[in-house]
Motif scaffolding. Structure first.
Motif, PDB file in Angstrom:
ATOM      1  N   THR A 293       0.832  -1.207   0.000  1.00 36.13           N
ATOM      2  CA  THR A 293       0.000   0.000   0.000  1.00 36.13           C
ATOM      3  C   THR A 293       0.862   1.250   0.000  1.00 36.13           C
ATOM      4  O   THR A 293       0.478   2.268  -0.605  1.00 36.13           O
ATOM      5  CB  THR A 293      -0.926   0.007   1.225  1.00 36.13           C
TER       6      THR A 293
ATOM      7  N   TYR B 177       0.411   4.445  -2.364  1.00 36.60           N
ATOM      8  CA  TYR B 177       0.075   5.686  -1.660  1.00 36.60           C
ATOM      9  C   TYR B 177       0.986   6.819  -2.107  1.00 36.60           C
ATOM     10  O   TYR B 177       0.523   7.914  -2.447  1.00 36.60           O
ATOM     11  CB  TYR B 177       0.177   5.477  -0.147  1.00 36.60           C
TER      12      TYR B 177
ATOM     13  N   ASP C 241      -5.299  -2.791   0.896  1.00 37.93           N
ATOM     14  CA  ASP C 241      -5.712  -2.569   2.282  1.00 37.93           C
ATOM     15  C   ASP C 241      -6.808  -1.516   2.292  1.00 37.93           C
ATOM     16  O   ASP C 241      -6.529  -0.315   2.244  1.00 37.93           O
ATOM     17  CB  ASP C 241      -4.528  -2.129   3.143  1.00 37.93           C
TER      18      ASP C 241
ATOM     19  N   ARG D 210      -8.650  -0.565   4.614  1.00 41.32           N
ATOM     20  CA  ARG D 210      -8.825   0.140   5.889  1.00 41.32           C
ATOM     21  C   ARG D 210      -7.587   0.930   6.296  1.00 41.32           C
ATOM     22  O   ARG D 210      -7.449   1.319   7.450  1.00 41.32           O
ATOM     23  CB  ARG D 210      -9.187  -0.869   6.990  1.00 41.32           C
ATOM     24  N   ASP D 211      -6.694   1.166   5.364  1.00 37.65           N
ATOM     25  CA  ASP D 211      -5.516   1.979   5.667  1.00 37.65           C
ATOM     26  C   ASP D 211      -5.966   3.432   5.861  1.00 37.65           C
ATOM     27  O   ASP D 211      -6.479   4.049   4.919  1.00 37.65           O
ATOM     28  CB  ASP D 211      -4.506   1.891   4.528  1.00 37.65           C
TER      29      ASP D 211
ATOM     30  N   TYR E 117      -4.402   6.282   6.104  1.00 39.69           N
ATOM     31  CA  TYR E 117      -3.728   7.296   5.288  1.00 39.69           C
ATOM     32  C   TYR E 117      -4.240   7.273   3.853  1.00 39.69           C
ATOM     33  O   TYR E 117      -4.421   8.325   3.228  1.00 39.69           O
ATOM     34  CB  TYR E 117      -2.217   7.081   5.326  1.00 39.69           C
TER      35      TYR E 117
ATOM     36  N   SER F 246      -8.532   5.308  13.164  1.00 37.94           N
ATOM     37  CA  SER F 246      -7.325   5.767  13.845  1.00 37.94           C
ATOM     38  C   SER F 246      -7.580   7.148  14.426  1.00 37.94           C
ATOM     39  O   SER F 246      -8.394   7.914  13.882  1.00 37.94           O
ATOM     40  CB  SER F 246      -6.120   5.805  12.892  1.00 37.94           C
TER      41      SER F 246
ATOM     42  N   PRO G 286       1.879   9.023   6.542  1.00 37.52           N
ATOM     43  CA  PRO G 286       2.571   7.942   7.265  1.00 37.52           C
ATOM     44  C   PRO G 286       4.051   8.237   7.416  1.00 37.52           C
ATOM     45  O   PRO G 286       4.655   8.929   6.597  1.00 37.52           O
ATOM     46  CB  PRO G 286       2.331   6.713   6.383  1.00 37.52           C
TER      47      PRO G 286
ATOM     48  N   ASN H 288       6.257   3.282   9.282  1.00 40.25           N
ATOM     49  CA  ASN H 288       4.960   2.682   8.980  1.00 40.25           C
ATOM     50  C   ASN H 288       4.911   2.142   7.560  1.00 40.25           C
ATOM     51  O   ASN H 288       4.287   1.135   7.287  1.00 40.25           O
ATOM     52  CB  ASN H 288       3.839   3.706   9.180  1.00 40.25           C
TER      53      ASN H 288
ATOM     54  N   ASP I 162       4.574  -2.613   5.891  1.00 42.37           N
ATOM     55  CA  ASP I 162       3.837  -3.403   4.920  1.00 42.37           C
ATOM     56  C   ASP I 162       4.643  -4.613   4.505  1.00 42.37           C
ATOM     57  O   ASP I 162       4.122  -5.570   4.015  1.00 42.37           O
ATOM     58  CB  ASP I 162       3.521  -2.578   3.662  1.00 42.37           C
TER      59      ASP I 162
END
Length: 259
Positions: free
Chosen positions: A149, A153, A179, A181-182, A184, A216, A251, A255, A259
């Protein structure tokens, strides 16, 4: 081919047959199939593992042949020669394993994470400074996996910095496939929807913000700021104004490598 195995088998037993198998594997599998067809898609690590598997397979057959010959051996001299061959092979394997674990490649691997984090820090710095070309080069230096991700991103952030909303939206969708539900990536998608300045996209952003609340603390704080500034209401939104009032959650390099 049959003649080759007969000659090798007559000279060196099963061990000779194993060497013949190794030759054929190299000629027909490694040299032709792998080099001409598979190397275009294999990574260097995958190619190394594949070569290693071929060699180990061939020498495993050779060891079995040596033990089979050893079991039938009656002479002390032949016994000692075969035991010496086995010990030499085991020492060679141990030497190669030690070099692989302690050699330059291993040392480079231990420092690869730190280098990648520095590259991602550079990506973030260039993106926030509005330098997409430099950010693109830094992202290449980070060597992120294409199925992470974080890679998609930052590709989206670079596209947004150019700015190219359509391309950035496509990269965000790729990240969400990996992902959904990430926080960012979700924040970035909400910003892209708001920057489209359409009623449909604005409503989508509002729904996505409601569905994503609670993922978050950082995302929740950003969403509250968006609502407080009226970003989900009508009106024209520019990227400069949106990010000055509601800076996009970003991020950290640590972080990204998680991944």
């Amino acid at each position: 081919m049959v003649e080759l195995f007969q000659v090798l088998g007559g000279i060196a037993g099963f061990g000779g047959v194993a060497l013949g198998v190794l030759y054929l594997l190299y000629r027909d599998l490694v040299r032709d199939i792998i080099r001409r067809r598979m190397f275009r898609t294999l990574t260097s690590a995958q190619a190394t593992v594949l070569f290693g598997a071929v060699v180990v397979l061939a020498f495993a057959v050779a060891i079995l042949g040596i033990f089979a010959t050893l079991a039938e051996s009656r002479g002390v001299q032949q016994f000692l020669v075969l035991v010496g061959m086995i010990l030499f092979f085991l020492l060679a394997v141990a030497f190669i394993a030690v070099r692989a674990l302690t050699g330059p490649a291993a040392r480079a691997g231990s420092g690869g994470r730190a280098d990648g984090e520095r590259s991602l820090a550079a990506v973030r710095r260039h993106v926030e400074s509005g330098e997409p070309e430099q950010a693109e080069r830094a992202l290449e230096g980070a060597r992120l996996a294409r199925d992470s991700t974080a890679f998609w991103y930052w590709k989206a952030r670079i596209a947004l910095a150019r700015p190219n909303l359509d391309v950035a939206s496509g990269y965000v969708e790729e990240a969400l496939k990996l992902d959904a539900r990430d926080p960012y990536v979700i924040a970035l998608k909400i910003e892209l929807l708001l920057l489209a300045n359409g009623r449909v996209q604005r409503d989508q952003a509002a729904r996505l913000s409601e569905d994503s609340t609670g993922l978050s603390g950082e995302l929740d704080a950003w969403l509250r700021q968006l609502r407080a500034e009226g970003m989900f209401g009508e009106g024209l939104r520019t990227r400069t104004r949106l990010e000055s009032l509601c800076p996009l959650p970003t991020p950290t390099p640590e972080n990204a490598h998680a991944d």
